[in-house]
Design a protein around this motif. Sequence first.
Motif, PDB file in Angstrom:
ATOM      1  N   UNK A 149       0.716  -1.037  -0.066  1.00 23.73           N
ATOM      2  CA  UNK A 149       0.037  -0.228   0.161  1.00 23.73           C
ATOM      3  C   UNK A 149       1.142   0.987   0.108  1.00 23.73           C
ATOM      4  N   UNK A 150       0.532   2.151  -0.976  1.00 27.76           N
ATOM      5  CA  UNK A 150       1.326   3.212  -0.758  1.00 27.76           C
ATOM      6  C   UNK A 150       0.845   4.149  -0.088  1.00 27.76           C
ATOM      7  N   UNK A 151       1.796   4.897   1.291  1.00 28.89           N
ATOM      8  CA  UNK A 151       1.248   5.683   2.274  1.00 28.89           C
ATOM      9  C   UNK A 151       0.946   6.835   1.455  1.00 28.89           C
ATOM     10  N   UNK A 152       0.191   7.971   2.313  1.00 30.38           N
ATOM     11  CA  UNK A 152      -0.701   8.827   1.648  1.00 30.38           C
ATOM     12  C   UNK A 152       0.613  10.105   2.384  1.00 30.38           C
ATOM     13  N   UNK A 153       0.229  11.211   1.891  1.00 32.18           N
ATOM     14  CA  UNK A 153       1.044  12.553   2.584  1.00 32.18           C
ATOM     15  C   UNK A 153       0.458  12.582   4.274  1.00 32.18           C
ATOM     16  N   UNK A 154      -0.801  12.487   4.766  1.00 36.15           N
ATOM     17  CA  UNK A 154      -1.110  11.911   5.899  1.00 36.15           C
ATOM     18  C   UNK A 154      -0.444  11.461   6.480  1.00 36.15           C
ATOM     19  N   UNK A 155      -0.336  10.334   5.683  1.00 34.07           N
ATOM     20  CA  UNK A 155       0.254   9.050   6.726  1.00 34.07           C
ATOM     21  C   UNK A 155       1.823   9.176   7.048  1.00 34.07           C
ATOM     22  N   UNK A 204      12.238  -0.891  -0.965  1.00 35.09           N
ATOM     23  CA  UNK A 204      11.724  -0.917  -2.516  1.00 35.09           C
ATOM     24  C   UNK A 204      10.396  -1.615  -2.410  1.00 35.09           C
ATOM     25  N   UNK A 205       9.338  -0.755  -3.395  1.00 43.97           N
ATOM     26  CA  UNK A 205       7.748  -1.168  -3.356  1.00 43.97           C
ATOM     27  C   UNK A 205       8.358  -2.948  -4.169  1.00 43.97           C
ATOM     28  N   UNK A 245       4.565   2.401   2.608  1.00 45.19           N
ATOM     29  CA  UNK A 245       5.602   1.480   1.549  1.00 45.19           C
ATOM     30  C   UNK A 245       5.187   2.581   0.539  1.00 45.19           C
ATOM     31  N   UNK A 246       5.756   2.700  -0.372  1.00 43.06           N
ATOM     32  CA  UNK A 246       5.507   3.964  -1.697  1.00 43.06           C
ATOM     33  C   UNK A 246       6.512   3.350  -2.487  1.00 43.06           C
TER      34      UNK A 246
END
Length: 497
Positions: A37-43, A176-177, A204-205
Amino acid sequence: MAKVLDLYINGEFRSGHGPDTFPVLNPATQDTIVEAPFATADEINEAVEAAKTAFVEWRSVPAPERARLMMKYQMLLKEKQDEIAEILSQETGKTFADAQGDVWRGIEVAEQACNVPAMMMGETSENVARGIDTYSLIQPLGVCVGITPFNFPAMIPLWMFPMAIACGNTFILKPSEQDPMTPNRLVELFYECGFPENLLQLIHGGKDQVNALITHPDTKAISFVGSVAVGQHVYRTGTDSLKRVQCLTGAKNHMVIMPDADKDQAINSLVGSSVGAAGQRCMAISVALFVGSAQQWIPDVAKAMSEVRPGAWDDNGAGYGPQISPQAKARVLDYIEKGKQEGANCLLDGSDCSVDGLPQGNWVGPTLFSDVTPKMTIYTDEIFGPVLVALNADTLEDAISLINANPYGNGTSLFTSSGGAARKFQSEIEVGQVGINIPIPVPLPFFSFTGWKNSFYGDHHVYGKQAIRFYTETKTITARWFSSDAVASANMTIDLK
Ligand code: NAD
């Protein structure tokens, strides 16, 4: 839908909130094993904030206590070495023996991190002037970041966070993703050892997550390992954002074979170090430089290489596994094609390679080119596949000049029986890690991993004493106490309760 991995943010392993996930494919079959899961800016902001808060407590935990927790961690990693290696094999395709080595080389750094109390000792000088003493304190920096590549998903994260955390920092790992399952397991085991929550956050990302971490105002130090183009970007952006940055990047590693070398040793070492791990090692030998009559051994090298075959991770007869992705395979095949077009002599062509029962795997067979010139793309570029290019040199001086003209400087090795040749080579070569009759001279963790030139951007290298310098700040105290203070203190009654 495959299982989606967790992130570790703000005290818990949890699902990501973002819309984007990256499929992690088994490189031998193309089956999706999990999604990252690619993390969001908030995360990301939440992870940095949690790490920043945790640092306030952790920095004052005594170094021997920090080391004791690290001792538990390295013990647990040893107990779980095979379990981690199996996960690693699934997502990278590495043979099991190679995966065990990947985990082991990381454990060795975690062991070294247990020495942190002695390594963080400062210096003292009594009476620098009358009645004045000077001493230094070695203190942690704060929130550190690690960005790691696909090719060593256990070893390279372990090069970074055990040393950083043992020094009293907190850490955010962005692996690494392409192979995030191994790092997830490393983080789970870390918390099983009783480390306080939030010392190690897991994000992750890809590009966006990296850029957010390296420009975040509250991250202090960035450790990066990956390709030269991304490393240069991370170094520039990180230093522009006033961070401390170390970037370990690409390579083109030469092995020089002198006519007086032990022929069998030289050929065995050349084959293992060029095609092992499918050539996806930053210390892989990708250029063989034969001096004088040693070039007569090239057909023997071709024969020895042709006897190595790729295969599944649990196939004991396989020399190495697949390329990490179909894109990585296509890139290697493209270079093989370019080598032919540019006029090199393709003695062994691995472009059309298959493995029984695994038709979808990213297989590339051992490939050898001779008659290569320094202008050819297969010489100038890092190929990162099981492709060896052979060049000739008339003398050792010529070999040294060619290597010194190469923009990379990660590793090199010399095979010879002459002490004089070895001494000249180690003294004059402009490469940071040198093997004498050793093909892949990766230093153990009480030294540091010391790539030079375009293989490294920064001042302090990873692991060893240099890691302590990288992850800490030195504070120098100059102190004077007056003799009247001693008299006053002798007369003072102190309540020790
Ligand atoms: P990569 O540069 O593609 O990726 C490395 C990391 O950077 C990953 O975490 C990735 O998500 C991130 N990333 C990718 N593109 C990005 C972008 N545009 N902006 C910001 N971040 C980005 O490298 P890779 O393919 O995973 O690894 C192979 C490379 O790593 C090879 O060049 C190899 O030589 C190098 N490497 C060097 C060493 C060393 O010690 N010098 C060790 C291992 C690998």
